[in-house]
Design an enzyme around this catalytic site. Structure first.
Site, PDB file in Angstrom:
ATOM      1  N   GLN A 127      -0.287  19.725   3.310  1.00 11.09           N
ATOM      2  CA  GLN A 127      -0.511  18.420   2.360  1.00 11.09           C
ATOM      3  C   GLN A 127      -0.438  17.892   3.681  1.00 11.09           C
ATOM      4  OE1 GLN A 127       2.554  16.067   2.946  1.00 11.09           O
ATOM      5  NE2 GLN A 127       1.068  14.480   2.551  1.00 11.09           N
ATOM      6  N   HIS A 275       4.676   9.767  -7.106  1.00 10.07           N
ATOM      7  CA  HIS A 275       5.624  10.152  -6.018  1.00 10.07           C
ATOM      8  C   HIS A 275       6.971  10.759  -6.415  1.00 10.07           C
ATOM      9  CE1 HIS A 275       4.476  10.814  -1.434  1.00 10.07           C
ATOM     10  NE2 HIS A 275       5.606  10.716  -1.679  1.00 10.07           N
TER      11      HIS A 275
END
Length: 386
Positions: A127, A275
């Site tokens: 990521q 998130h």
């Protein structure tokens, strides 16, 4: 303690960890409404029970970005995982590999790419944030390539850090934070010995390697705050698409128009995500946002989802709402903090068993069969599925 669900691992993690670490991982933005709705909206989704369907040929395996997964789950990128268990990213990656699913290493991991990749026998994902320091981004991409990373996950919902009030109360930030963290560590000797002492170094490994100097917890918030880029747009990602030839996933999509933009951009997948409720409080839960996004782009790219997933039942719910697979975040960190690699492996076993039960009782023989037909009519007509 008897462990039978992710909630048990959460309780065990809270007992083991210093409060600043537990609440940093467990908390969300502002008043945490979205954080709670991520879980509650999933719990409100009723499935359609079917019987006498001959479920003897059940299969959980699936194909994703050219890889075979034992079940439609990958471990999400979670920053500072190495603070929750000794060399935590390595332990989590090994657990994922043992259960036949991908592990995603965070940009802000404690263990660097070069430490984690050789520790497992399957390729991992990486990521990356879109940051002002494009030199760091290029360096990270080059190192990911060299380490054999197969899939790149771009997190795009952090042009600025979220306001996490719980961090100020817990000691992660706020007045006298370093002193408060030290005192908390002293009152949690098992963690202090196993992770605080034996788990060193506590640098942010990927960043330290690039900068050539240690970047520890003290520098974490400041470095990120200085490098998040509020000016980013899809155009800024074009050079990355040219540089990275493997599968690329855009993480942080909540709106169908953004999902369509991801298709036009050429992304291989998206992650429907808020998130974990850590950025903007008051936005839709992933479960509520997912159906409209699936209607807009299903079949044009792979759709993953995260935020609020705590069980195999939740995985089935997300797939029924339109996801191809899910990312598991907090739940695996709870298990990691409580039991290390073995804890994560056990959690994944629990999730697999829960998925099997849910699939058998909804009459779905394979992951590909899980669709809106697995939802009850009441759920399909209710507001929880726009």
């Amino acid at each position: 303690m008897i462990i039978s669900a992710a909630s048990d691992y959460r309780a065990a993690a809270e007992a083991r960890l210093p409060p600043f670490l537990f609440h940093y991982m467990d908390g969300g933005a502002y008043a945490e409404h979205t954080l709670r709705r991520n879980v509650s909206d999933l719990a409100d989704i009723a499935l359609r029970q079917r019987v006498l369907r001959n479920m003897s040929d059940l299969s959980l395996s699936t194909e994703l970005f050219g890889e075979t997964l034992a079940m439609p789950v990958a471990l999400a990128p979670v920053g500072l995982t190495g603070m929750y268990a000794r060399r935590g990213e390595v332990q989590a990656a090994r657990a994922a590999a043992a259960r036949g699913i991908p592990f995603t290493l965070s940009t802000v991991s404690v263990c660097p790419i070069e430490e984690v990749a050789p520790a497992i026998d399957r390729p991992m994902w990486f990521q990356l944030y879109v940051l002002k320091d494009r030199g760091f981004m290029r360096n990270a991409l080059e190192r990911a390539k060299a380490a054999g990373v197969t899939t790149l996950v771009f997190t795009v919902d952090m042009p600025t850090p979220g306001a996490r009030y719980r961090d100020a109360h817990s000691g992660m930030s706020g007045p006298n934070a370093p002193l408060r963290r030290m005192l908390q560590a002293m009152t949690h000797p098992r963690w202090a010995w196993d992770v605080g002492l034996l788990g060193k170094p506590h640098d942010l490994g990927n960043i330290s390697t690039y900068r050539g100097s240690p970047t520890g917890l003290q520098d974490y918030i400041g470095w990120l705050a200085a490098n998040f880029d509020p000016s980013i747009s899809w155009k800024d990602l074009e050079w990355i698409r040219e540089f990275w030839t493997g599968p690329m996933v855009i993480k942080g999509i909540l709106d169908p128009e953004d999902a369509r933009d991801a298709v036009r951009f050429g992304a291989d997948g998206i992650v429907v995500s808020n998130h974990g409720g850590r950025q903007l409080d008051g936005v839709l839960s992933s479960a509520r946002a997912l159906p409209a996004i699936a209607d807009a782009v299903k079949g044009e790219l792979k759709i993953l989802a995260d935020s609020g997933i705590r069980s195999g039942l939740d995985v089935v719910r997300m797939l029924a709402l339109g996801a191809d697979a899910v990312l598991l975040g907090r739940a695996f960190v709870y298990a990691l903090a409580a039991g290390g690699q073995a804890g994560v492996e056990n959690l994944l076993t629990l999730i697999e068993r829960e998925m099997r039960v849910a699939m058998i009782l909804t009459g779905t023989h394979s992951v590909a069969e899980i669709s809106g037909d697995a939802l009850s009519r009441v759920t399909r007509e209710a507001a929880v599925v726009p």
